[in-house]
Each structure stands twice: as structure tokens, then as C-alpha cells.
Motif scaffolding. Sequence first.
Motif, PDB file in Angstrom:
ATOM      1  N   GLU A 190       0.875  -1.094  -0.121  1.00  0.00           N
ATOM      2  CA  GLU A 190       0.056   0.093   0.116  1.00  0.00           C
ATOM      3  C   GLU A 190       0.907   1.054   0.113  1.00  0.00           C
ATOM      4  O   GLU A 190       0.383   2.282  -0.161  1.00  0.00           O
ATOM      5  N   ASN A 191       2.094   1.069   0.271  1.00  0.00           N
ATOM      6  CA  ASN A 191       3.020   2.417   0.604  1.00  0.00           C
ATOM      7  C   ASN A 191       3.183   2.942  -0.671  1.00  0.00           C
ATOM      8  O   ASN A 191       3.094   4.438  -0.792  1.00  0.00           O
ATOM      9  N   PRO A 192       3.471   2.615  -2.033  1.00  0.00           N
ATOM     10  CA  PRO A 192       3.794   3.458  -3.269  1.00  0.00           C
ATOM     11  C   PRO A 192       2.581   4.251  -3.418  1.00  0.00           C
ATOM     12  O   PRO A 192       1.168   3.591  -3.440  1.00  0.00           O
ATOM     13  N   PHE A 193       2.520   5.382  -4.134  1.00  0.00           N
ATOM     14  CA  PHE A 193       1.462   5.881  -4.511  1.00  0.00           C
ATOM     15  C   PHE A 193       0.938   5.549  -5.981  1.00  0.00           C
ATOM     16  O   PHE A 193      -0.190   5.478  -6.480  1.00  0.00           O
ATOM     17  N   ILE A 194       2.185   4.760  -6.785  1.00  0.00           N
ATOM     18  CA  ILE A 194       1.895   4.373  -8.099  1.00  0.00           C
ATOM     19  C   ILE A 194       2.726   3.160  -8.379  1.00  0.00           C
ATOM     20  O   ILE A 194       3.750   2.938  -7.883  1.00  0.00           O
ATOM     21  N   THR A 195       2.005   2.302  -9.237  1.00  0.00           N
ATOM     22  CA  THR A 195       3.065   1.101  -9.509  1.00  0.00           C
ATOM     23  C   THR A 195       2.855   0.757 -10.832  1.00  0.00           C
ATOM     24  O   THR A 195       2.741   1.656 -11.752  1.00  0.00           O
ATOM     25  N   PHE A 238       5.813  11.518   3.769  1.00  0.00           N
ATOM     26  CA  PHE A 238       5.530  11.607   2.340  1.00  0.00           C
ATOM     27  C   PHE A 238       6.534  11.076   1.317  1.00  0.00           C
ATOM     28  O   PHE A 238       6.156  10.450   0.312  1.00  0.00           O
ATOM     29  N   PHE A 239       7.776  11.535   1.748  1.00  0.00           N
ATOM     30  CA  PHE A 239       8.807  11.117   0.565  1.00  0.00           C
ATOM     31  C   PHE A 239       9.041   9.494   0.640  1.00  0.00           C
ATOM     32  O   PHE A 239       9.659   9.020  -0.367  1.00  0.00           O
ATOM     33  N   LEU A 240       8.904   8.969   1.662  1.00  0.00           N
ATOM     34  CA  LEU A 240       8.855   7.612   1.674  1.00  0.00           C
ATOM     35  C   LEU A 240       8.094   6.909   0.699  1.00  0.00           C
ATOM     36  O   LEU A 240       8.438   6.054   0.049  1.00  0.00           O
ATOM     37  N   ARG A 241       6.857   7.294   0.466  1.00  0.00           N
ATOM     38  CA  ARG A 241       5.962   6.979  -0.287  1.00  0.00           C
ATOM     39  C   ARG A 241       6.335   7.318  -1.894  1.00  0.00           C
ATOM     40  O   ARG A 241       6.188   6.532  -2.911  1.00  0.00           O
ATOM     41  N   VAL A 242       6.966   8.502  -1.938  1.00  0.00           N
ATOM     42  CA  VAL A 242       7.316   9.046  -3.381  1.00  0.00           C
ATOM     43  C   VAL A 242       8.483   8.170  -3.600  1.00  0.00           C
ATOM     44  O   VAL A 242       8.596   7.574  -4.975  1.00  0.00           O
ATOM     45  N   VAL A 243       9.508   7.547  -3.101  1.00  0.00           N
ATOM     46  CA  VAL A 243      10.488   6.951  -3.378  1.00  0.00           C
ATOM     47  C   VAL A 243      10.148   5.646  -3.715  1.00  0.00           C
ATOM     48  O   VAL A 243      10.646   4.705  -4.401  1.00  0.00           O
ATOM     49  N   ALA A 244       9.256   5.124  -2.815  1.00  0.00           N
ATOM     50  CA  ALA A 244       8.846   3.661  -2.864  1.00  0.00           C
ATOM     51  C   ALA A 244       7.952   3.458  -4.344  1.00  0.00           C
ATOM     52  O   ALA A 244       7.880   2.648  -4.853  1.00  0.00           O
ATOM     53  N   SER A 245       7.537   4.657  -4.797  1.00  0.00           N
ATOM     54  CA  SER A 245       6.800   4.574  -6.244  1.00  0.00           C
ATOM     55  C   SER A 245       7.780   4.376  -7.349  1.00  0.00           C
ATOM     56  O   SER A 245       7.405   3.839  -8.365  1.00  0.00           O
ATOM     57  N   GLU A 246       8.896   4.681  -7.009  1.00  0.00           N
ATOM     58  CA  GLU A 246       9.901   4.571  -8.179  1.00  0.00           C
ATOM     59  C   GLU A 246      10.311   2.979  -8.355  1.00  0.00           C
ATOM     60  O   GLU A 246      10.276   2.482  -9.318  1.00  0.00           O
ATOM     61  N   GLY A 247      10.563   2.333  -7.141  1.00  0.00           N
ATOM     62  CA  GLY A 247      10.748   0.965  -7.182  1.00  0.00           C
ATOM     63  C   GLY A 247       9.642   0.092  -7.726  1.00  0.00           C
ATOM     64  O   GLY A 247       9.774  -1.038  -8.290  1.00  0.00           O
ATOM     65  N   ALA A 248       8.108   0.533  -7.121  1.00  0.00           N
ATOM     66  CA  ALA A 248       7.188  -0.034  -7.598  1.00  0.00           C
ATOM     67  C   ALA A 248       6.864  -0.120  -9.231  1.00  0.00           C
ATOM     68  O   ALA A 248       6.123  -0.956  -9.732  1.00  0.00           O
ATOM     69  N   VAL A 249       7.342   1.062 -10.012  1.00  0.00           N
ATOM     70  CA  VAL A 249       7.257   1.184 -11.299  1.00  0.00           C
ATOM     71  C   VAL A 249       8.430   0.401 -11.955  1.00  0.00           C
ATOM     72  O   VAL A 249       8.149  -0.380 -12.917  1.00  0.00           O
ATOM     73  N   ALA A 304      20.178  -3.289 -15.429  1.00  0.00           N
ATOM     74  CA  ALA A 304      20.444  -1.901 -15.343  1.00  0.00           C
ATOM     75  C   ALA A 304      19.545  -0.998 -16.075  1.00  0.00           C
ATOM     76  O   ALA A 304      19.732   0.217 -15.600  1.00  0.00           O
ATOM     77  N   TYR A 305      18.592  -1.375 -16.692  1.00  0.00           N
ATOM     78  CA  TYR A 305      17.901  -0.454 -17.397  1.00  0.00           C
ATOM     79  C   TYR A 305      16.282  -0.468 -17.309  1.00  0.00           C
ATOM     80  O   TYR A 305      15.707  -1.521 -16.961  1.00  0.00           O
ATOM     81  N   PRO A 306      15.811   0.823 -16.786  1.00  0.00           N
ATOM     82  CA  PRO A 306      16.537   1.916 -16.764  1.00  0.00           C
ATOM     83  C   PRO A 306      16.929   2.170 -15.033  1.00  0.00           C
ATOM     84  O   PRO A 306      16.792   1.390 -14.398  1.00  0.00           O
ATOM     85  N   SER A 307      17.732   3.125 -15.084  1.00  0.00           N
ATOM     86  CA  SER A 307      18.352   3.220 -13.659  1.00  0.00           C
ATOM     87  C   SER A 307      17.364   3.754 -12.753  1.00  0.00           C
ATOM     88  O   SER A 307      16.682   4.730 -12.943  1.00  0.00           O
ATOM     89  N   GLY A 308      16.927   2.892 -11.459  1.00  0.00           N
ATOM     90  CA  GLY A 308      16.318   3.318 -10.547  1.00  0.00           C
ATOM     91  C   GLY A 308      16.661   4.445  -9.718  1.00  0.00           C
ATOM     92  O   GLY A 308      15.925   5.420  -9.252  1.00  0.00           O
ATOM     93  N   HIS A 309      18.046   4.638  -9.749  1.00  0.00           N
ATOM     94  CA  HIS A 309      18.538   5.873  -8.830  1.00  0.00           C
ATOM     95  C   HIS A 309      18.182   7.146  -9.583  1.00  0.00           C
ATOM     96  O   HIS A 309      17.999   8.297  -8.967  1.00  0.00           O
ATOM     97  N   ALA A 310      18.533   7.099 -10.966  1.00  0.00           N
ATOM     98  CA  ALA A 310      18.120   8.340 -11.551  1.00  0.00           C
ATOM     99  C   ALA A 310      16.722   8.424 -11.928  1.00  0.00           C
ATOM    100  O   ALA A 310      16.398   9.820 -11.860  1.00  0.00           O
ATOM    101  N   THR A 311      15.972   7.708 -12.007  1.00  0.00           N
ATOM    102  CA  THR A 311      14.462   7.697 -11.688  1.00  0.00           C
ATOM    103  C   THR A 311      14.110   8.167 -10.484  1.00  0.00           C
ATOM    104  O   THR A 311      13.440   9.275 -10.297  1.00  0.00           O
ATOM    105  N   ALA A 312      14.676   7.829  -9.363  1.00  0.00           N
ATOM    106  CA  ALA A 312      14.346   8.292  -7.879  1.00  0.00           C
ATOM    107  C   ALA A 312      14.834   9.836  -7.834  1.00  0.00           C
ATOM    108  O   ALA A 312      13.941  10.722  -7.337  1.00  0.00           O
ATOM    109  N   GLY A 313      15.916  10.049  -8.163  1.00  0.00           N
ATOM    110  CA  GLY A 313      16.566  11.121  -8.161  1.00  0.00           C
ATOM    111  C   GLY A 313      15.787  12.481  -9.037  1.00  0.00           C
ATOM    112  O   GLY A 313      15.477  13.449  -8.385  1.00  0.00           O
ATOM    113  N   THR A 314      15.530  11.956 -10.200  1.00  0.00           N
ATOM    114  CA  THR A 314      14.482  12.795 -10.896  1.00  0.00           C
ATOM    115  C   THR A 314      13.341  13.347 -10.299  1.00  0.00           C
ATOM    116  O   THR A 314      12.659  14.477  -9.974  1.00  0.00           O
TER     117      THR A 314
END
Length: 239
Positions: free
Chosen positions: A25-30, A103-114, A145-155
Amino acid sequence: MRKFITSVLLMSFVACSAPALAREENPFITSKEIDLIKLLPPPPANDSPQTKAELGEILALQVARTPEMVARSQADATEDIWRFADVMGVKFKPDQLPLFTKFFLRVVASEGAVVDTYKEVWKRPRPYLYSDLVKPVVKLSHSGAYPSGHATAGTLMGIVLSNMVPEKRAEIMARAAEYANNRIVGGVHYRSDIETGRITGTVIAARLQTREDFKTGFDAAKKELRGVLELGPEPAENM
């Protein structure tokens, strides 16, 4: 006695299931809401001229990187909003920003969930798995490696944070770009991984802004942040 054992087993099941449910339930989006296969091209083939050129960039950086660059890339291996503290100032701390932190825990979790779903689809080998010449200096990962999760999360973090503090937008987005690029410095991503990560982070940020639960959390976190940073009302042109 049997009822007691049954009750204990039931409580144990609930206790074990709760974290898993919370994670779901944590990510805003998957990945169910964002189809990266329709959004991104497939990664360059291992034997393609593009991959060879990108490998050359990694090897050139490997020779040129300074101890300071190495330390920076190692510190940026952590995926959290507090890597922006050098831009946001000394008051930017989790103990002062509980709503913002949640709030940002959910934002970052959304990166991994996608992103994690599509890493498994494309399965692009990391540079150090493709070439023994690559000597990474950050924690290794054997996910695609593709796409970069860190680049996604950072952006993603950069866009959301700069929408809260538009006065610092240029500095925040420059920091987000450095955060992403440090994955190449560290030897764990190719340039195209980073570029598609930035696209993905931008798309996720745009999609999140259409969600009511995101808007509610954003408004509360923004108010708390601006209060702690003593920024006052947001500039009129950004409202």
C-alpha cells in the motif's frame, strides 16, 4: 488450550502479514499504472556500438574520478530525499519534518514499484557484469541496469521537492542530475540507463500529480517544509 494456540497463530499471521500489506500500500503508483515498454525504447544490445561507446565513457571516468567523486558517488548510493540536504540547508532534517519524511517514503517507494518490474523484463547486464575492465566503487546490484532506479528516483524527488520550494528549483534539479550521474561515476550504470531513468522519473512525477492522495500528502508536506525552512508564502508566479 487449543483456542489459545489458534489465537496465537492468528496474531502471528497478522503480524507477519502487516509489513507486507504496508509495503504493497505504500507506493502512490505501481507498474500497473505506467507501462514503460510503451514509453521507452529497449536498451542497446550488448554488442552494439552504443553500448561500446557508453562503456568507454565509464572506463574514462574510472581513470579520471577523484577520491572526492568516489566518496560522493558512494554517499549517493542511498535512495532518500536527504541527499538533497546540501542544497536545502541545515534545517532540512528528518526529525524536524515528520509529515515530509512519511510523504517522501511513499514517493521513493513509487519509483521501485514502477521500475523494478521492467528491469526484470529487459534484464540489461550491469557494466561490471559485461566487462571485467569496469571496477565499481559503490555497492553492487545484480538487478537489471535499464532504466536506472537511482536516476528515476533522483529525478522524481527533485521534481517534487522543487515544486515545494520553487525558489531553489535550479539548485535542486542540478543536484538531481548529479545524483543520477554518480551511478556512471560509480561504475554501475550506462549513460542510456541514466537518460531513460530521468524520463521515467519525470513521467512518474507527472502521473502522481493527478492523484488525490498524492495532492493531499504533498500539500501537508510542503506546508511543513516551508515552515521549517522559514520560507514564508510561495512566490505568486508558482502558485
